[in-house]
Design an enzyme around this catalytic site. Structure first.
Site, PDB file in Angstrom:
ATOM      1  N   TYR A 118       0.821  -1.216   0.000  1.00 23.87           N
ATOM      2  CA  TYR A 118       0.000   0.000   0.000  1.00 23.87           C
ATOM      3  C   TYR A 118       0.859   1.272   0.000  1.00 23.87           C
ATOM      4  O   TYR A 118       0.368   2.362  -0.280  1.00 23.87           O
ATOM      5  CB  TYR A 118      -0.950   0.026   1.201  1.00 23.87           C
ATOM      6  CG  TYR A 118      -2.009  -1.061   1.176  1.00 23.87           C
ATOM      7  CD1 TYR A 118      -2.290  -1.770   0.016  1.00 23.87           C
ATOM      8  CD2 TYR A 118      -2.721  -1.382   2.320  1.00 23.87           C
ATOM      9  CE1 TYR A 118      -3.237  -2.771  -0.001  1.00 23.87           C
ATOM     10  CE2 TYR A 118      -3.686  -2.376   2.308  1.00 23.87           C
ATOM     11  CZ  TYR A 118      -3.933  -3.073   1.154  1.00 23.87           C
ATOM     12  OH  TYR A 118      -4.875  -4.059   1.141  1.00 23.87           O
TER      13      TYR A 118
ATOM     14  N   LYS B 272       3.429 -15.526   2.669  1.00 19.57           N
ATOM     15  CA  LYS B 272       3.331 -16.332   1.439  1.00 19.57           C
ATOM     16  C   LYS B 272       4.765 -16.663   1.028  1.00 19.57           C
ATOM     17  O   LYS B 272       5.217 -16.359  -0.080  1.00 19.57           O
ATOM     18  CB  LYS B 272       2.578 -15.505   0.362  1.00 19.57           C
ATOM     19  CG  LYS B 272       2.179 -16.279  -0.871  1.00 19.57           C
ATOM     20  CD  LYS B 272       1.108 -17.309  -0.639  1.00 19.57           C
ATOM     21  CE  LYS B 272       0.853 -18.106  -1.911  1.00 19.57           C
ATOM     22  NZ  LYS B 272       0.057 -19.311  -1.696  1.00 19.57           N
TER      23      LYS B 272
ATOM     24  N   ASP C  24      -3.138 -18.278   2.219  1.00 18.90           N
ATOM     25  CA  ASP C  24      -4.301 -18.989   1.658  1.00 18.90           C
ATOM     26  C   ASP C  24      -4.815 -20.020   2.654  1.00 18.90           C
ATOM     27  O   ASP C  24      -6.026 -20.168   2.864  1.00 18.90           O
ATOM     28  CB  ASP C  24      -3.965 -19.612   0.295  1.00 18.90           C
ATOM     29  CG  ASP C  24      -2.597 -20.275   0.250  1.00 18.90           C
ATOM     30  OD1 ASP C  24      -1.785 -20.047   1.166  1.00 18.90           O
ATOM     31  OD2 ASP C  24      -2.341 -21.037  -0.696  1.00 18.90           O
TER      32      ASP C  24
ATOM     33  N   ASP D 120      -5.052  -6.677   6.136  1.00 19.27           N
ATOM     34  CA  ASP D 120      -6.282  -6.000   5.727  1.00 19.27           C
ATOM     35  C   ASP D 120      -7.383  -7.044   5.495  1.00 19.27           C
ATOM     36  O   ASP D 120      -8.511  -6.939   5.996  1.00 19.27           O
ATOM     37  CB  ASP D 120      -5.978  -5.224   4.425  1.00 19.27           C
ATOM     38  CG  ASP D 120      -7.064  -4.252   4.047  1.00 19.27           C
ATOM     39  OD1 ASP D 120      -8.031  -4.103   4.807  1.00 19.27           O
ATOM     40  OD2 ASP D 120      -6.958  -3.638   2.966  1.00 19.27           O
TER      41      ASP D 120
ATOM     42  N   ASP E  76     -10.441  -8.440   8.346  1.00 18.09           N
ATOM     43  CA  ASP E  76     -11.861  -8.322   7.980  1.00 18.09           C
ATOM     44  C   ASP E  76     -12.551  -9.680   8.065  1.00 18.09           C
ATOM     45  O   ASP E  76     -13.691  -9.787   8.520  1.00 18.09           O
ATOM     46  CB  ASP E  76     -12.009  -7.782   6.552  1.00 18.09           C
ATOM     47  CG  ASP E  76     -12.175  -6.259   6.545  1.00 18.09           C
ATOM     48  OD1 ASP E  76     -11.929  -5.643   7.598  1.00 18.09           O
ATOM     49  OD2 ASP E  76     -12.562  -5.705   5.506  1.00 18.09           O
TER      50      ASP E  76
END
Ligand code: NAD
Length: 358
Positions: free
Chosen positions: A144, A193, A225, A249, A253
């Protein structure tokens, strides 16, 4: 007996409704324990754009810098959606506050209160009667904030965003996670990852190194994942989760949805030292703004996090959490968490009941 300066940014939509109740609750705590909380209210978000032509005026940022902590409601709404990205409340106020104030550690508890366990979309045999996960998300680095742009490639126009982390950035967020774990059940899951991404390989190596300073804490690593699946298959596996900005992020959520009640979840964004910004995880909910319908508990619990993390007032923080539990156990609910056998109350009455319980 302490004296604390709090910059208050009520923001847009339901922000003013819910922050007013959190301020009442802080005043109750002040009276009971002999502390004084000084509130310095400033504009941020769409309301600031309307007055100053920018979502985070210098005056607001300066007031935040000069405070011991920030209490924020929520910013944004359809009225400002047409503005260019840098003037939109979310990017122009929130991202700027985080980067200008070095708020690199985002702590988001996902807690299911026993009284609300039926609200979770996950079966009760998986969730049990409660759940308590803490997501520690890196907030000022990674994709970001990385290089981005467009260029001409082999097949025409391409767009790219760069994910980059330094050892320093990973180390400081890992330390926050391990410190939090020491105060809980001493388990950390680091999500990355590392089977594909170089940035994740570095992430995993640094987190493993930091773990050596915390021999009592059990660390496991999980690919993002798999973590997304395990959160719904076996959420009890997790206690403290530490992860990058973009994975955090998404994962935070997902974790919040497992609790089933967006109006209940607080968050803290911490800088080095004791400074932090505290806000509910929900947005400005323009559909219910100013109608005495919003659930103020997420903001009230954010104020409780402020007492604990920025002011070191653990007992006072616990008093707020206990009061919330007491009011929920007594069957009081705002419309978002109301069910047939409970008592419906508005924003103000919920705030008053929590003060009374304190
Ligand atoms: P939202 O969280 O505002 O609302 C989603 C749904 O949840 C709505 O139906 C709303 O009524 C309900 N809801 C949210 N908080 C509630 C509460 N405390 N009590 C009862 N019900 C509640 O998300 P959205 O609709 O996607 O976004 C609305 C605006 O808020 C947008 O402009 C968005 O950009 C902004 N936003 C701001 C923040 C922030 O300030 N940190 C975060 C997310 C979204």
């Amino acid at each position: 007996m302490g004296s604390y300066n709090i910059a208050v940014l009520k923001g847009d939509g339901i922000g003013p409704d819910v922050v007013a109740e959190a301020m009442n609750v802080l005043n109750c705590i002040g009276e009971k324990y002999g502390h004084s909380f000084h509130f310095n209210e400033k504009l941020a978000g769409g309301c600031a754009y309307d007055v100053y032509g920018e979502p985070l005026p210098d005056e607001t940022l300066e007031a935040c810098r000069n405070s011991d902590a920030i209490l924020l409601g929520a910013v944004g709404g359809p009225k400002w959606d047409h503005l260019p990205a840098n003037l939109r409340p979310e990017a122009g106020a929130l991202l700027k506050l985080r980067s200008s104030l070095g708020l690199y550690a985002n702590l988001r508890p996902a807690i299911i209160h026993k009284a609300l366990s039926a609200a979770s979309p996950i079966k009760t045999e998986i969730i049990g009667d409660s759940l308590d996960i803490l997501v520690v998300r890196e907030l000022t680095g990674g994709i970001y904030f990385g290089k981005r742009g467009t260029r001409t490639g082999k097949y025409g126009m391409e767009a790219y965003d760069e994910e980059a982390y330094s050892e320093y950035e990973v180390k400081r967020i890992a330390v926050q996670a391990f410190e939090a774990a020491m105060k809980r059940s001493k388990r950390v899951t680091s999500i990355d990852k590392a089977n594909v991404l170089e940035s994740s390989k570095l992430w995993r190596r640094v987190v493993t190194e930091v773990a050596k300073d915390y021999p009592e804490v059990e660390l496991d690593h999980m690919y993002v994942d798999n973590a997304a699946m395990q959160l719904v298959r076996n959420p009890k596996h997790f206690d403290v989760i530490v992860t990058s900005n973009i994975f955090g992020d998404i994962i935070s959520d997902e974790a919040s949805q497992i609790t089933g009640s967006i109006g209940m979840l607080p968050s803290a964004s911490l800088a080095d030292g004791a400074f932090g910004m505290y806000e509910p995880i929900h947005g400005s909910a323009p559909d219910i703004a100013g109608r005495d319908m919003a659930n103020p508990i997420a903001t009230i619990l954010s104020a409780a996090m402020m007492l604990k993390f920025s002011f070191g007032l653990t007992e006072e923080s616990q008093a707020i959490e206990d009061a919330v539990t007491k009011v929920l156990d007594a069957g009081y609910r705002t419309p978002d968490i109301f069910s047939a056998d409970t008592k419906e109350v508005g924003t103000k009455e919920m705030g008053r009941l929590i003060c009374e319980a304190i």
